[in-house]
Each structure stands twice: as C-alpha cells, then as structure tokens.
Design an enzyme around this catalytic site. Structure first.
Site, PDB file in Angstrom:
ATOM      1  N   GLY A  31       0.827  -1.203   0.000  1.00  0.00           N
ATOM      2  CA  GLY A  31       0.000   0.000   0.000  1.00  0.00           C
ATOM      3  C   GLY A  31       0.858   1.247   0.000  1.00  0.00           C
ATOM      4  O   GLY A  31       2.008   1.245  -0.435  1.00  0.00           O
ATOM      5  N   GLY A  32       0.280   2.325   0.519  1.00  0.00           N
ATOM      6  CA  GLY A  32       1.003   3.601   0.550  1.00  0.00           C
ATOM      7  C   GLY A  32       2.292   3.524   1.337  1.00  0.00           C
ATOM      8  O   GLY A  32       3.186   4.362   1.165  1.00  0.00           O
ATOM      9  N   GLY A  62      23.300  14.623 -29.114  1.00  0.00           N
ATOM     10  CA  GLY A  62      22.839  15.097 -27.812  1.00  0.00           C
ATOM     11  C   GLY A  62      23.522  14.350 -26.680  1.00  0.00           C
ATOM     12  O   GLY A  62      23.746  14.899 -25.591  1.00  0.00           O
ATOM     13  N   ALA A  63      23.863  13.094 -26.953  1.00  0.00           N
ATOM     14  CA  ALA A  63      24.468  12.297 -25.891  1.00  0.00           C
ATOM     15  C   ALA A  63      25.855  12.837 -25.508  1.00  0.00           C
ATOM     16  O   ALA A  63      26.277  12.739 -24.355  1.00  0.00           O
ATOM     17  CB  ALA A  63      24.558  10.846 -26.331  1.00  0.00           C
TER      18      ALA A  63
HETATM   19  C1  HXC Z   1      -2.963  -4.655  11.662  1.00  0.00           C
HETATM   20  C2  HXC Z   1      -1.877  -6.434  10.773  1.00  0.00           C
HETATM   21  C3  HXC Z   1      -1.670  -5.742   9.565  1.00  0.00           C
HETATM   22  C4  HXC Z   1      -2.187  -4.410   9.482  1.00  0.00           C
HETATM   23  C5  HXC Z   1      -0.772  -7.664   9.365  1.00  0.00           C
HETATM   24  N1  HXC Z   1      -1.309  -7.618  10.599  1.00  0.00           N
HETATM   25  N2  HXC Z   1      -0.990  -6.521   8.714  1.00  0.00           N
HETATM   26  N3  HXC Z   1      -2.514  -5.892  11.809  1.00  0.00           N
HETATM   27  N4  HXC Z   1      -2.822  -3.913  10.559  1.00  0.00           N
HETATM   28  N5  HXC Z   1      -2.010  -3.676   8.393  1.00  0.00           N
HETATM   29  C6  HXC Z   1      -1.272  -8.661  11.619  1.00  0.00           C
HETATM   30  C7  HXC Z   1      -2.150  -9.865  11.262  1.00  0.00           C
HETATM   31  O1  HXC Z   1      -3.477  -9.648  11.671  1.00  0.00           O
HETATM   32  C8  HXC Z   1      -1.493 -10.952  12.091  1.00  0.00           C
HETATM   33  O2  HXC Z   1      -1.905 -10.821  13.414  1.00  0.00           O
HETATM   34  C9  HXC Z   1      -0.003 -10.560  12.034  1.00  0.00           C
HETATM   35  O3  HXC Z   1       0.030  -9.170  11.697  1.00  0.00           O
HETATM   36  C10 HXC Z   1       0.775 -11.319  11.001  1.00  0.00           C
HETATM   37  O4  HXC Z   1       0.067 -11.230   9.779  1.00  0.00           O
HETATM   38  P1  HXC Z   1      -0.235 -12.491   8.867  1.00  0.00           P
HETATM   39  O5  HXC Z   1      -1.274 -12.090   7.902  1.00  0.00           O
HETATM   40  O6  HXC Z   1      -0.529 -13.679   9.750  1.00  0.00           O
HETATM   41  O7  HXC Z   1       1.177 -12.715   8.193  1.00  0.00           O
HETATM   42  P2  HXC Z   1       1.499 -13.166   6.724  1.00  0.00           P
HETATM   43  O8  HXC Z   1       0.668 -14.366   6.349  1.00  0.00           O
HETATM   44  O9  HXC Z   1       2.985 -13.299   6.669  1.00  0.00           O
HETATM   45  O10 HXC Z   1       1.021 -11.988   5.779  1.00  0.00           O
HETATM   46  C11 HXC Z   1       1.614 -10.713   5.901  1.00  0.00           C
HETATM   47  C12 HXC Z   1       0.847  -9.691   5.061  1.00  0.00           C
HETATM   48  C13 HXC Z   1      -0.633  -9.688   5.441  1.00  0.00           C
HETATM   49  C14 HXC Z   1       0.977 -10.022   3.579  1.00  0.00           C
HETATM   50  C15 HXC Z   1       1.524  -8.338   5.300  1.00  0.00           C
HETATM   51  O11 HXC Z   1      -0.736  -9.621   6.868  1.00  0.00           O
HETATM   52  C16 HXC Z   1      -1.360  -8.547   4.856  1.00  0.00           C
HETATM   53  O12 HXC Z   1      -1.779  -8.606   3.709  1.00  0.00           O
HETATM   54  N6  HXC Z   1      -1.561  -7.494   5.651  1.00  0.00           N
HETATM   55  C17 HXC Z   1      -2.248  -6.317   5.182  1.00  0.00           C
HETATM   56  C18 HXC Z   1      -1.360  -5.528   4.219  1.00  0.00           C
HETATM   57  C19 HXC Z   1      -1.993  -4.253   3.819  1.00  0.00           C
HETATM   58  O13 HXC Z   1      -2.808  -4.240   2.876  1.00  0.00           O
HETATM   59  N7  HXC Z   1      -1.760  -3.226   4.623  1.00  0.00           N
HETATM   60  C20 HXC Z   1      -2.376  -1.931   4.435  1.00  0.00           C
HETATM   61  C21 HXC Z   1      -1.660  -1.274   3.351  1.00  0.00           C
HETATM   62  S1  HXC Z   1      -2.241   0.304   3.062  1.00  0.00           S
HETATM   63  P3  HXC Z   1      -2.054 -12.082  14.420  1.00  0.00           P
HETATM   64  O14 HXC Z   1      -2.666 -11.511  15.623  1.00  0.00           O
HETATM   65  O15 HXC Z   1      -2.901 -13.064  13.683  1.00  0.00           O
HETATM   66  O16 HXC Z   1      -0.649 -12.566  14.604  1.00  0.00           O
HETATM   67  C22 HXC Z   1      -1.203   1.229   3.912  1.00  0.00           C
HETATM   68  C23 HXC Z   1      -1.553   2.664   3.812  1.00  0.00           C
HETATM   69  C24 HXC Z   1      -0.371   3.518   4.046  1.00  0.00           C
HETATM   70  O17 HXC Z   1      -0.296   0.831   4.521  1.00  0.00           O
HETATM   71  C25 HXC Z   1      -0.760   4.867   3.601  1.00  0.00           C
HETATM   72  C26 HXC Z   1       0.375   5.782   3.580  1.00  0.00           C
HETATM   73  C27 HXC Z   1      -0.022   7.065   2.958  1.00  0.00           C
END
Ligand code: HXC
Length: 518
Positions: A173-174, A408-409
């Site tokens: 994501g971001g 140009g290069a």
């Molecule tokens: C809260 C999260 C989390 C999140 C993971 N966890 N991502 N908790 N917020 N964003 C937690 C899970 O619930 C889990 O908790 C533990 O972390 C491990 O995650 P798993 O899914 O079991 O691990 P894995 O299978 O290795 O997968 C990792 C992962 C997946 C691919 C990163 O967790 C995932 O897709 N997470 C979401 C990614 C995402 O879309 N994030 C938001 C992006 S947008 P438990 O308690 O079960 O151990 C963003 C915006 C930023 O970041 C903006 C900036 C401008």
C-alpha cells in the site's frame, strides 16, 4: 538508591516484562521464513554494544478499538535508537513483524518520527529496517496520518542526511512510499516485497493471477522497476553490504565522505588501459574493466546493477576519497541512453551532488535510443533529467570520453558547455553530431543512390568521416575538450584534476528551486 524500594522493583519488573515479550517462538516464526528478528537485525547493523534503544517502553495509543484488537505490548512493534556503524553515529528504526505484523499505529509512527528528527538534528544517516503489514487497520486514519508525518520528515531531511531503507519483509500500500522517498533501497531476495496494490486486488480488479514475488519481489524491483538499488540473497549479506555502502557516504550535506587509506595497489599509469577499446568501433567491451583499472583497487560499489545496465553507476575511491561514477556500458544496448538509464543516471548524479561527492563520467554513447516506444513513453522528458541533473550539480565533475560521444548524448554526458569542469578524451574518441553511417546517409544520399557500387562508396565515406570529423582532435583544437590523453595515464590525470577542483565553489543564484522535468 534503595534497591528494595518500590520504584526499583517496578524498574526491574518492566525490564523483565520487556525481555519476556520477545519469545523464542516468535523468533522461530521469523527464522522459519528465512528472516531475522528486529533485534537480530539491529545487532548486525551496529558495532558491537554500541546501539542505544530509546522508547522501548512506550505502549500503543489508547484508542477506542471497535474492530480487531491492539496488543498492549511495549515498544509498539518498532525498535528505534542510535549507535555506531564503522565507528560513525547512525540512527535507525527496525519494525518488528512479530508484533501485530509490524503494522504502523500512531505510537509506532511517533517513535519513527522522533528518531528521524533526531537524525536530522545531529546530521547523521538514518536507516529504516522495514518489515510491516502497513498502516494498522484497527487504528484507522490515525495510522495514515502517522505515515504522512514520516513521509514529511523524509522529504525535509532529503539532501541533508543520507536516508537508507532496507526492506526485509512486506511493504504494501502507501507504505511503499516510505522506502521510495529515501535515497537508496536495499531488499533481500525471496523474503521482501513491495507493491501499491497486492495480488488480491490485482485479481479482483484485473482478474490476473500473480504472486507477491512476481508482483513486487526484490528481483522485480532490482531489474524491472528500478525501485530497489541493491538486492542480496539473505539478510546477513544485505546488512553487510549496507555497512560497506555507508562507508562511502558523508554523515550529512556539509561534511565530506570519510577518507580511507589508499594501499597504492592501483598503479597511476597502467598500459592495460590502451588495449581495452577494440579496434572495431562496433565491438563492445566492459566499461567496468576501465573503472576498475582507474579507481582504487576493489573500491567499486555498484548501485542499481541489475537495472538499466546500459549505464553503470556507483561509488569508488580515488586515493582514498569517495567519487561517484557514471559510465555508459557498451556491453548493454551499445551503451545507448534510454528512459531507464536517464532516470537512473539523473537520480544518482543528484545524490552525489547533494552529498559533496565528485562525479567521474566515462562516456561511450552512440546517442539516444530511437523508436516509437521510447518517444511515446517520453524519452524527451526523461532524457532531460540527465541534462538537468548534470548541469545543476556543483560538485567537481570530470568526463573522460573513451569512444563514442555522438549528438545530444555528447552534450548530456557532462560536456564542458554543460558545466563539466574537465573533459578528457582518449585518442579512440569519436566526437561528432552523429555516427558515420547516419552522417554519410544524409550528406551523400544522392551520390549513394547514383553509385554503381554504393557499398564500396559508403565504406570509403565512412572512413573519411572518421578521419576528418569523428575524432577527438577537432574538439581538442577548438577547446571543447581540455586534452586528448594517453589512456594509460587516465588515473593520474583524474587524480590531479580532482585535486585541482578540491576547493571548487559555485555561487548559485537564489531561487526557491529549479523545475526539473519529472
Ligand atoms: C494490523 C496487521 C496488519 C495491518 C498484518 N497484521 N498486517 N494488523 N494492521 N495492516 C497482523 C495480522 O493480523 C497478524 O496478526 C499478524 O500481523 C501477522 O500477519 P499475517 O497475515 O498472519 O502474516 P502473513 O501471512 O505473513 O502476511 C503478511 C501480510 C498480510 C501479507 C503483510 O498480513 C497482509 O496482507 N496485511 C495487510 C497488508 C496491507 O494491505 N496493509 C495496508 C496497506 S495500506 P495475528 O494476531 O494473527 O498474529 C497502507 C496505507 C499507508 O499501509 C498509507 C500511507 C499514505
């Protein structure tokens, strides 16, 4: 102090609770994925015993969470602090995937922001070791604004302190913009990935199946997108390389890079350089052979090695002093300038300029890559970045034209009229508006069409063009280059030229900032 008193007991209890928080089970989970824990990474980065952690006991923000849960852990999933790397002060943060997936909540963000601000104030590099599921979903908009603060801090520190990201897990994501905004991005193969939208969204929106690795693994970012500058097979090697890399950089924009003692292993005069350019001007050679014979032995640290191989960028040392090197690579696409090589070169030049690193340019470039793809994708706009970056750079800039410098290069590769300080050419240099084939085809179109033996006539004319026009001597006699040199003395000449430029000072007219084509 009363060691049996309540305060002391609380102090000890907290210490023990913090230790217990990091279990063997969690470590094993990381290890089973081929990853190290945040603590292990920190201890590999910093000189033994030098790391000082701060904010180890802060806890997640008290927020009404009505969706999911927030673990009330100490530290909120990120280690921050400072220590020494090769004896120099460096600040760092390391996200801990074992705590809520290293997700970034408000407190987690505040800790990173605090260490960023300290690094800027102290004028020291900052390293981010990233392993995070991104914005903490439970904390909603508060965690998004945490990211915004982090981005703002990176941008404010840009060009003042080196900022390096090491991606050692997910960055989705971001959140990817955190590494993307920093100066250099390291990734570890197979265990790290970065994408703005993940495989699930790709499937939903485009109905395409793709794995995380295929979408945004280290190889993809190193070879295709250019987002990752350096990748390594495992985390230990990634961190070893990071430490070596830091040794080329100054701590901030008002210091010079650290000097190392030159062991004298590279001879100042080396006749091998005379034999590198093949007799046939259409034959390739490896420009890295030239680089390695010029700079201090084993000092070349290549950046973005796997991306846009037609231009080589990296750091090296000359008599122990760091220089940045930009070189066309005849081995890849004949060293032509295209969109990727232009953006790669421009960004590298700007980093060197921001951090007082003199630039050595080795030119052997037939021109810009022709074609519909390049024109439609904006080679004009992207090629302009190289021009802008070279011209804007006020650090000492030296060019050696090894062979082709057409059109140009020629101008782009730090020509004198673009602000290059010294321009040398080897006798093999071909400096002209265009290559012989193109020039003959345009100027002698009629004669060739009417000739009974056009192939023979063309051969003759190409030879004449090389003798009369495409050589370094006209440019030398007109002062467009400073000197035609014997390749064997290249190192000696460059060392002497950089020494002459060591007090270079350029007064830039006041302005808010230039408007670089982006
Ligand atoms: C809260 C999260 C989390 C999140 C993971 N966890 N991502 N908790 N917020 N964003 C937690 C899970 O619930 C889990 O908790 C533990 O972390 C491990 O995650 P798993 O899914 O079991 O691990 P894995 O299978 O290795 O997968 C990792 C992962 C997946 C691919 C990163 O967790 C995932 O897709 N997470 C979401 C990614 C995402 O879309 N994030 C938001 C992006 S947008 P438990 O308690 O079960 O151990 C963003 C915006 C930023 O970041 C903006 C900036 C401008």
């Amino acid at each position: 102090m009363d060691l049996s008193g309540k305060s002391y007991r609380t102090f000890i209890e907290r210490q023990e609770a913090l230790k217990k928080q990091f279990s063997e089970k969690q470590a094993e989970k990381q290890h089973s994925k081929g990853k190290l824990t945040a603590h292990e990474r920190i201890s590999l980065v910093f000189d033994s015993g030098s790391f000082e952690e701060i904010d180890a006991f802060v806890t997640p923000a008290d927020q009404p969470v009505e969706f999911g849960k927030v673990d009330r852990t100490y530290g909120d999933g990120v280690i921050v602090g400072h220590g020494k790397v090769n004896g120099r002060l460096v600040f760092a943060y390391a996200q801990d995937f074992t705590i809520m997936g290293g997700s970034l909540g408000v407190v987690h963000a505040k800790k990173i922001a605090k260490i960023q601000e300290m690094a800027l104030k102290m004028g020291s590099p900052i390293i981010g070791l990233m392993d995070s599921g991104g914005a903490r979903i439970q904390e909603g908009v508060a965690s998004l604004s945490g990211y915004a603060t982090i981005f703002q801090n990176i941008i404010h520190s840009s060009g003042i302190i080196p900022q390096i990201s090491v991606v050692m897990g997910p960055a989705a994501g971001g959140a990817v913009y955190s590494p993307a905004l920093t100066d250099f991005v390291f990734m570890t193969s197979h265990t790290s990935y970065m994408f703005v939208t993940g495989p699930n969204v790709v499937k939903e929106v485009l109905n395409e199946e793709v794995t995380s690795e295929q979408l945004g693994g280290a190889e993809i970012h190193a070879r295709k997108s250019g987002v990752a500058h350096m990748i390594y097979d495992d985390e230990e090697n990634t961190i070893l390389a990071l430490k070596k890399f830091l040794s080329y950089l100054p701590s901030n924009n008002v210091e010079n890079p650290p000097m190392v003692i030159d062991d004298g292993a590279t001879p100042d005069i080396n006749e091998k350089l005379r034999d590198i350019i093949p007799d046939d001007p259409n034959k390739a050679y490896d420009v890295k052979d030239v680089i390695n014979l010029i700079i201090d032995k084993n000092s070349f640290f290549e950046t973005s090695e796997l991306f846009a191989g037609n231009i080589v960028t990296g750091f090296g040392r000359l008599k122990g002093k760091t220089i940045g090197i930009v070189a066309n690579q005849p081995k890849v696409l004949a060293g032509v300038l295209d969109i990727d090589s232009s953006t790669k070169g421009a960004r590298f030049i700007r980093f060197c300029d921001a951090f007082n690193i003199p630039i050595l340019t080795l030119a052997d470039v037939p021109g810009f890559l022709p074609g519909i793809d390049q024109e439609h994708a904006g080679i004009i706009r992207h090629g302009a970045k190289m021009l802008f970056a070279y011209s804007e750079a006020t650090v000492p800039k030296i060019t050696v034209i090894l062979r082709k410098a057409y059109g140009g290069a020629f101008i782009v590769m730090n020509s004198k009229n673009l602000g290059g300080d010294f321009s040398f050419a080897w006798p093999t240099a071909e400096i002209a508006v265009m290559g012989p084939d193109g020039a003959v085809a345009i100027l002698y179109r009629k004669e060739l069409a009417e000739s009974k033996n056009p192939a023979e006539l063309k051969k003759e004319l190409v030879k004449k063009y090389r003798d009369k026009i495409a050589n370094p001597f006209i440019a030398d006699e007109c002062g467009y280059i400073d000197e035609v040199i014997d390749p064997a003395v290249t190192r000696k000449k460059i060392v002497s030229a950089f020494n002459a430029l060591s007090n270079k000072w350029v007064k830039v007219p006041a302005r808010k900032h230039g408007n670089m084509p982006l």
